[in-house]
Design a protein around this motif. Structure first.
Motif, PDB file in Angstrom:
ATOM      1  N   GLN A  75      10.401  19.158   4.578  1.00  0.00           N
ATOM      2  CA  GLN A  75       9.269  19.740   3.829  1.00  0.00           C
ATOM      3  C   GLN A  75       9.456  21.141   3.980  1.00  0.00           C
ATOM      4  N   MET A  76       8.858  21.971   3.258  1.00  0.00           N
ATOM      5  CA  MET A  76       8.574  23.373   3.439  1.00  0.00           C
ATOM      6  C   MET A  76       7.906  23.662   4.766  1.00  0.00           C
ATOM      7  N   GLN A  77       8.593  24.699   5.376  1.00  0.00           N
ATOM      8  CA  GLN A  77       8.139  25.344   6.652  1.00  0.00           C
ATOM      9  C   GLN A  77       6.898  26.319   6.569  1.00  0.00           C
ATOM     10  N   ASP A  78       6.310  26.552   5.385  1.00  0.00           N
ATOM     11  CA  ASP A  78       5.430  27.605   5.082  1.00  0.00           C
ATOM     12  C   ASP A  78       3.632  26.978   5.319  1.00  0.00           C
ATOM     13  N   GLY A  79       3.760  25.733   5.957  1.00  0.00           N
ATOM     14  CA  GLY A  79       2.374  25.282   6.086  1.00  0.00           C
ATOM     15  C   GLY A  79       1.843  24.256   4.952  1.00  0.00           C
ATOM     16  N   SER A  80       2.387  24.433   3.805  1.00  0.00           N
ATOM     17  CA  SER A  80       2.166  23.723   2.954  1.00  0.00           C
ATOM     18  C   SER A  80       2.575  22.063   2.949  1.00  0.00           C
ATOM     19  N   GLY A  81       3.386  21.861   3.256  1.00  0.00           N
ATOM     20  CA  GLY A  81       4.159  20.526   3.653  1.00  0.00           C
ATOM     21  C   GLY A  81       4.654  20.054   2.488  1.00  0.00           C
ATOM     22  N   VAL A  82       4.912  20.692   1.364  1.00  0.00           N
ATOM     23  CA  VAL A  82       5.313  20.240  -0.157  1.00  0.00           C
ATOM     24  C   VAL A  82       6.909  20.035   0.229  1.00  0.00           C
ATOM     25  N   PRO A  83       7.500  18.988  -0.372  1.00  0.00           N
ATOM     26  CA  PRO A  83       8.988  18.742  -0.434  1.00  0.00           C
ATOM     27  C   PRO A  83       9.757  19.913  -0.665  1.00  0.00           C
ATOM     28  N   VAL A  84      10.666  20.173  -0.098  1.00  0.00           N
ATOM     29  CA  VAL A  84      11.834  21.375  -0.461  1.00  0.00           C
ATOM     30  C   VAL A  84      12.304  20.765  -1.843  1.00  0.00           C
ATOM     31  N   ASP A  85      12.611  19.647  -1.998  1.00  0.00           N
ATOM     32  CA  ASP A  85      13.219  19.215  -3.161  1.00  0.00           C
ATOM     33  C   ASP A  85      12.282  18.056  -3.918  1.00  0.00           C
ATOM     34  N   PRO A  86      11.190  18.440  -4.656  1.00  0.00           N
ATOM     35  CA  PRO A  86      10.280  17.376  -5.102  1.00  0.00           C
ATOM     36  C   PRO A  86      10.859  16.153  -5.885  1.00  0.00           C
ATOM     37  N   ASP A  87      11.789  16.157  -6.446  1.00  0.00           N
ATOM     38  CA  ASP A  87      12.537  15.288  -7.156  1.00  0.00           C
ATOM     39  C   ASP A  87      13.326  14.326  -6.263  1.00  0.00           C
ATOM     40  N   VAL A  88      13.739  14.734  -5.220  1.00  0.00           N
ATOM     41  CA  VAL A  88      14.359  13.791  -4.397  1.00  0.00           C
ATOM     42  C   VAL A  88      13.331  12.993  -3.627  1.00  0.00           C
ATOM     43  N   PHE A  89      12.251  13.777  -3.206  1.00  0.00           N
ATOM     44  CA  PHE A  89      11.114  12.946  -2.622  1.00  0.00           C
ATOM     45  C   PHE A  89      10.538  11.923  -3.613  1.00  0.00           C
ATOM     46  N   VAL A  90      10.363  12.163  -4.821  1.00  0.00           N
ATOM     47  CA  VAL A  90       9.780  11.244  -5.752  1.00  0.00           C
ATOM     48  C   VAL A  90      10.803  10.092  -5.833  1.00  0.00           C
TER      49      VAL A  90
ATOM     50  N   PHE B  98       0.890  -1.183   0.062  1.00  0.00           N
ATOM     51  CA  PHE B  98      -0.027   0.133  -0.058  1.00  0.00           C
ATOM     52  C   PHE B  98       0.946   1.242   0.173  1.00  0.00           C
ATOM     53  N   ALA B  99       0.573   2.099  -0.668  1.00  0.00           N
ATOM     54  CA  ALA B  99       1.376   3.358  -0.966  1.00  0.00           C
ATOM     55  C   ALA B  99       0.379   4.699  -0.215  1.00  0.00           C
ATOM     56  N   CYS B 100       1.253   5.362   0.663  1.00  0.00           N
ATOM     57  CA  CYS B 100       0.528   6.569   1.060  1.00  0.00           C
ATOM     58  C   CYS B 100       1.553   7.758   1.076  1.00  0.00           C
ATOM     59  N   PRO B 101       1.514   8.594  -0.091  1.00  0.00           N
ATOM     60  CA  PRO B 101       2.485   9.420  -0.412  1.00  0.00           C
ATOM     61  C   PRO B 101       1.984  10.798   0.268  1.00  0.00           C
ATOM     62  N   SER B 102       1.447  10.769   1.380  1.00  0.00           N
ATOM     63  CA  SER B 102       0.872  12.092   1.827  1.00  0.00           C
ATOM     64  C   SER B 102       1.798  13.169   2.269  1.00  0.00           C
ATOM     65  N   VAL B 103       1.548  14.172   2.100  1.00  0.00           N
ATOM     66  CA  VAL B 103       2.695  15.497   2.386  1.00  0.00           C
ATOM     67  C   VAL B 103       2.086  15.948   3.699  1.00  0.00           C
ATOM     68  N   TYR B 104       0.668  15.705   4.167  1.00  0.00           N
ATOM     69  CA  TYR B 104       0.120  15.992   5.623  1.00  0.00           C
ATOM     70  C   TYR B 104      -0.979  14.946   5.732  1.00  0.00           C
TER      71      TYR B 104
END
Length: 396
Positions: A331-346, A283-289
């Motif tokens: 993760q970005m610390q602006d509340g969005s939770g998006v990866p700082v480097d999306p390519d690394v996370f992927v 099972f995959a759970c790629p959640s950022v939040y």
């Protein structure tokens, strides 16, 4: 003790983890025998004893969605007079709990399933209503007699988002799982109906199409899966036309390079979800939040190993190297939770998925361990008792 449970979601109108939580918590409280648990939820009037549904006000039919929510909350609050405790779930019902507490003098308990400051992308969905939902949540949390966080990670986020709250008012009571209803059950007919090949390994995803669930990252990582591996997506209810279009585009791109991409957009009955989970390899759970992630507990209860982001409350559920794989994320610390480097996370997500599907025997061992963990640590009876202890603390 009379406790009024206030929620937007309640069966049959459940579309997310908060609704599952409310439904199971009510069952656990009512099973105790010493709690008069009355449910007040959005929607049509209910036939269930002790449960009331509240329609949207026709006067606000053309208003902003957040204003419509406040209208329902006001009618809900009026019926709470006489309760010993009001307990609200999500910002949709927080305003009802806050107003009821002011009106009736009873303590208001808030369950933190998610936080508006941690989901800034909702401004896309709600427009000016996001300012209203944020106001409602902040006011309710800062005025509440107690806040229940569904994980230690969520407790940290609550205190970070609302530093005026006294830390001793924030209690951790995890979400739970009904391990009798959620259990491995194979059904080849369900697989055939949805175009899933039972003889091929598969990665499964279950969740709404929303920024927090991270589905676009999974779709990019899936490009690196071995060609024999299927990707089974139970993904619907997009938050916005923009995220829907993005996901549709990524799925189309993926299908151009490989087969075995199964997308089921409609909400499925539990039995069909269980059948799809029972047939999967991981099972995959790629959640950022993810405050806790009931969906991971559901997969674990079905004996499925989990690959999940190491964020929020997920590490309190998925044990790396024991019940699955935790994928690191900066993760970005602006509340969005998006990866700082999306390519690394992927890339890290793809690596974990490839490792999971490359050794089915290990994935199976992790799945069995996950089932044991779900049963032993996340039963609703225990969670009902701990919630009751919070009610007693605000009345003492």
């Amino acid at each position: 003790m009379r406790v009024d449970i206030l929620s937007k979601e309640y069966p049959p109108n459940v579309y997310g983890g908060a609704g599952v939580h409310v439904a199971e918590l009510v069952l656990a409280l009512r099973a105790r025998g010493d709690v008069d648990a009355r449910v007040r939820a959005f929607g049509e009037p209910q036939q269930e004893h002790g449960t009331t549904g509240y329609r949207e006000l026709p006067q606000l039919a053309e208003a902003n969605a957040a204003l419509q929510t406040m209208g329902v909350d006001l009618t809900m609050a009026a019926d709470c007079i006489g309760a010993d405790v009001v307990h609200s779930h999500t910002w949709y019902a927080n305003f009802a709990g806050h107003v009821a507490s002011l009106l009736g003098g009873m303590p208001h308990v808030v369950s933190a399933h998610s936080l508006e400051p941690m989901r800034p992308w909702k401004a896309e969905q709600l427009g000016g209503g996001y300012a209203l939902s944020s106001f409602i949540e902040r006011t309710a949390y800062e005025s509440a007699a107690a806040v229940i966080a569904v994980s230690a990670g969520m407790r940290t986020d609550v205190l970070k988002s609302y530093p005026q709250i006294e830390p001793d008012k924030v209690h951790v009571v995890h979400n739970g799982i009904d391990s009798e209803q959620w259990a491995r059950a194979e059904d080849p007919e369900v697989l055939h109906r949805h175009g899933v090949d039972p003889d091929r390994p598969s990665v499964a995803f279950v969740g709404r199409i929303t920024r927090q669930k991270g589905l676009p990252y999974l779709l990019r990582a899936a490009r690196e899966l071995p060609p024999e591996v299927q990707l089974v997506l139970c993904a619907g209810a997009p938050d916005t036309p923009e995220i829907k279009a993005e996901v549709e585009g990524l799925i189309e791109q993926l299908r151009q390079s490989r087969d075995g991409v199964v997308w089921i957009a409609e909400m499925l009955p539990r039995a069909e979800v269980i059948a799809l989970l029972s047939a999967a390899t991981v099972f995959a759970c790629p959640s950022v939040y993810e405050p806790l992630g009931i969906v991971n507990l559901e997969a674990m209860a079905c004996e499925l190993a989990v690959v999940a982001t190491a964020t929020g409350g997920i590490p309190e559920v998925v044990v790396d190297g024991e019940t699955g794989w935790l994928v690191p994320i900066d993760q970005m610390q602006d509340g969005s939770g998006v990866p700082v480097d999306p390519d690394v996370f992927v890339s890290d997500l793809a690596t974990a998925l490839r490792e999971a599907v490359s050794d089915p025997d290990r994935a199976r061992r992790f799945g069995l361990a996950g089932r044991r963990r779900a049963v032993e640590h996340f039963s609703w009876g225990t969670i009902g008792d701990r919630t009751m202890a919070v009610y007693e603390s605000v009345l003492s």
